[in-house]
Write a protein that holds these residues in place. Structure first.
Motif, mmCIF file in Angstrom:
data_model
loop_
_atom_site.group_PDB
_atom_site.id
_atom_site.type_symbol
_atom_site.label_atom_id
_atom_site.label_comp_id
_atom_site.label_asym_id
_atom_site.label_seq_id
_atom_site.Cartn_x
_atom_site.Cartn_y
_atom_site.Cartn_z
ATOM 1 N N VAL A 184 61.834 32.281 -8.274
ATOM 2 C CA VAL A 184 62.137 31.247 -9.260
ATOM 3 C C VAL A 184 60.930 30.894 -10.119
ATOM 4 O O VAL A 184 61.079 30.333 -11.200
ATOM 5 C CB VAL A 184 62.686 29.974 -8.583
ATOM 6 N N LYS A 185 59.738 31.232 -9.629
ATOM 7 C CA LYS A 185 58.529 30.912 -10.390
ATOM 8 C C LYS A 185 57.349 31.669 -9.816
ATOM 9 O O LYS A 185 57.272 31.901 -8.624
ATOM 10 C CB LYS A 185 58.241 29.397 -10.324
ATOM 11 N N ASN A 186 56.425 32.059 -10.688
ATOM 12 C CA ASN A 186 55.130 32.547 -10.233
ATOM 13 C C ASN A 186 54.062 31.611 -10.753
ATOM 14 O O ASN A 186 53.933 31.414 -11.961
ATOM 15 C CB ASN A 186 54.846 33.970 -10.718
ATOM 16 N N ARG A 187 53.331 31.016 -9.801
ATOM 17 C CA ARG A 187 52.321 30.016 -10.154
ATOM 18 C C ARG A 187 50.921 30.597 -10.195
ATOM 19 O O ARG A 187 49.953 29.870 -10.359
ATOM 20 C CB ARG A 187 52.375 28.861 -9.159
ATOM 21 N N SER A 188 50.785 31.905 -9.991
ATOM 22 C CA SER A 188 49.527 32.669 -10.139
ATOM 23 C C SER A 188 48.467 32.384 -9.088
ATOM 24 O O SER A 188 47.496 33.132 -8.981
ATOM 25 C CB SER A 188 48.928 32.475 -11.541
ATOM 26 N N SER A 189 48.610 31.330 -8.312
ATOM 27 C CA SER A 189 47.652 31.052 -7.245
ATOM 28 C C SER A 189 48.389 30.617 -5.986
ATOM 29 O O SER A 189 49.547 30.183 -6.041
ATOM 30 C CB SER A 189 46.639 29.987 -7.673
ATOM 31 N N LEU A 190 47.705 30.740 -4.867
ATOM 32 C CA LEU A 190 48.292 30.482 -3.549
ATOM 33 C C LEU A 190 48.992 29.128 -3.486
ATOM 34 O O LEU A 190 48.422 28.095 -3.824
ATOM 35 C CB LEU A 190 47.185 30.536 -2.492
ATOM 36 N N CYS A 191 50.242 29.144 -3.046
ATOM 37 C CA CYS A 191 51.001 27.922 -2.780
ATOM 38 C C CYS A 191 50.791 27.547 -1.319
ATOM 39 O O CYS A 191 51.297 28.221 -0.428
ATOM 40 C CB CYS A 191 52.472 28.151 -3.085
ATOM 41 N N ARG A 192 50.055 26.479 -1.076
ATOM 42 C CA ARG A 192 49.676 26.110 0.288
ATOM 43 C C ARG A 192 50.653 25.159 0.967
ATOM 44 O O ARG A 192 50.788 25.168 2.188
ATOM 45 C CB ARG A 192 48.287 25.469 0.291
ATOM 46 N N SER A 193 51.314 24.304 0.205
ATOM 47 C CA SER A 193 52.136 23.278 0.835
ATOM 48 C C SER A 193 53.303 22.897 -0.064
ATOM 49 O O SER A 193 53.268 23.108 -1.277
ATOM 50 C CB SER A 193 51.296 22.039 1.161
ATOM 51 N N MET A 194 54.340 22.321 0.554
ATOM 52 C CA MET A 194 55.518 21.852 -0.149
ATOM 53 C C MET A 194 55.961 20.518 0.449
ATOM 54 O O MET A 194 55.761 20.268 1.638
ATOM 55 C CB MET A 194 56.672 22.850 -0.024
ATOM 56 N N GLY A 195 56.571 19.701 -0.396
ATOM 57 C CA GLY A 195 57.105 18.432 0.069
ATOM 58 C C GLY A 195 58.219 17.954 -0.841
ATOM 59 O O GLY A 195 58.326 18.386 -1.992
ATOM 60 N N ILE A 196 59.070 17.086 -0.310
ATOM 61 C CA ILE A 196 60.170 16.508 -1.073
ATOM 62 C C ILE A 196 59.854 15.042 -1.357
ATOM 63 O O ILE A 196 59.506 14.285 -0.451
ATOM 64 C CB ILE A 196 61.496 16.601 -0.302
ATOM 65 N N TYR A 197 59.977 14.660 -2.635
ATOM 66 C CA TYR A 197 59.767 13.282 -3.044
ATOM 67 C C TYR A 197 60.759 12.943 -4.151
ATOM 68 O O TYR A 197 60.841 13.671 -5.146
ATOM 69 C CB TYR A 197 58.323 13.082 -3.531
ATOM 70 N N ASN A 198 61.517 11.857 -3.963
ATOM 71 C CA ASN A 198 62.517 11.437 -4.953
ATOM 72 C C ASN A 198 63.449 12.588 -5.348
ATOM 73 O O ASN A 198 63.746 12.802 -6.522
ATOM 74 C CB ASN A 198 61.851 10.846 -6.190
ATOM 75 N N HIS A 199 63.854 13.349 -4.353
ATOM 76 C CA HIS A 199 64.811 14.447 -4.522
ATOM 77 C C HIS A 199 64.252 15.638 -5.299
ATOM 78 O O HIS A 199 65.003 16.532 -5.691
ATOM 79 C CB HIS A 199 66.098 13.958 -5.201
#
Length: 206
Positions: A184-199
């Protein structure tokens, strides 16, 4: 309410209580030895997984050392009433990349999964593990299914809007709907963490 924080490499655990405008108090829970790699809550207790392979529990006042489980405990999740841990030291030596379960009294080793386990999540009543080499596997409580490997190791996983999201080492954000993968996306750098906030889904990167 309180938020508990881990410090990889330092061995310290701590928490703060407060609201969105003011931090009321930080409490240092002390040096637990090796770096704290993972945390979760199980049966009303806080559990931490450490780089040296130890697991410890905390009941709000006292720590209990549950022993050395082998390689670094990089991920923890609760699934079907049990605590699961994912392990590995990053060398992918086919020794120690284990998943183990804990029912509150005893441990069961579910075997070596071939690559270091970096992330774990529960999705559609199955346990998913994300690994070095980009591999993802699922577990239904009795058998494992290899869902293949994609570009970049799996650093983090999160369920959002009925889909499984992966953050990879190469920067790819991928979704899985139970049958197919989509970048769905390439952010070009390491994605270290994810979280949900306000949906909404938020990601943290290098």
């Amino acid at each position: 309410s309180a938020i508990y924080a881990e410090q990889a490499g330092s061995g310290y655990a701590g928490y703060f209580s407060g609201n969105n405008t003011e931090i009321l108090e930080w409490t240092d829970l002390g040096d637990r030895g090796d770096g704290v790699q993972s945390m979760t809550v199980y049966n009303g207790k806080l559990y931490i997984g450490q780089s040296g392979g130890k697991v410890q529990s905390y009941n709000g006042s006292n720590w209990v050392d549950l022993g050395d489980k082998g390689e670094s405990v990089n991920a923890m999740v609760v699934y079907n009433g049990k605590l699961y841990i994912g392990q590995g030291d990053g060398t992918d030596s086919n020794v120690g990349e284990n998943v183990q379960s804990y029912d509150g009294s005893s441990w069961v080793n579910l075997g070596d999964k071939g690559r270091t386990i970096m992330a774990m999540v529960v999705y559609n009543n199955k346990l998913y593990i994300g690994q070095n080499g980009g591999k993802v596997q699922s577990y239904d409580g009795s058998s494992w299914v290899d869902l293949g490997a994609n570009n970049g190791y799996v650093q983090t996983m999160m369920v959002h809007n009925d889909k499984l999201y992966l953050g990879r080492g190469g920067g790819d954000i991928q979704t899985y709907d139970g049958s197919s993968w989509t970048v769905v996306k390439n952010r070009s750098s390491l994605c270290r963490s994810m979280g949900i906030y306000n949906h909404n889904l938020y990601i943290g990167q290098d």
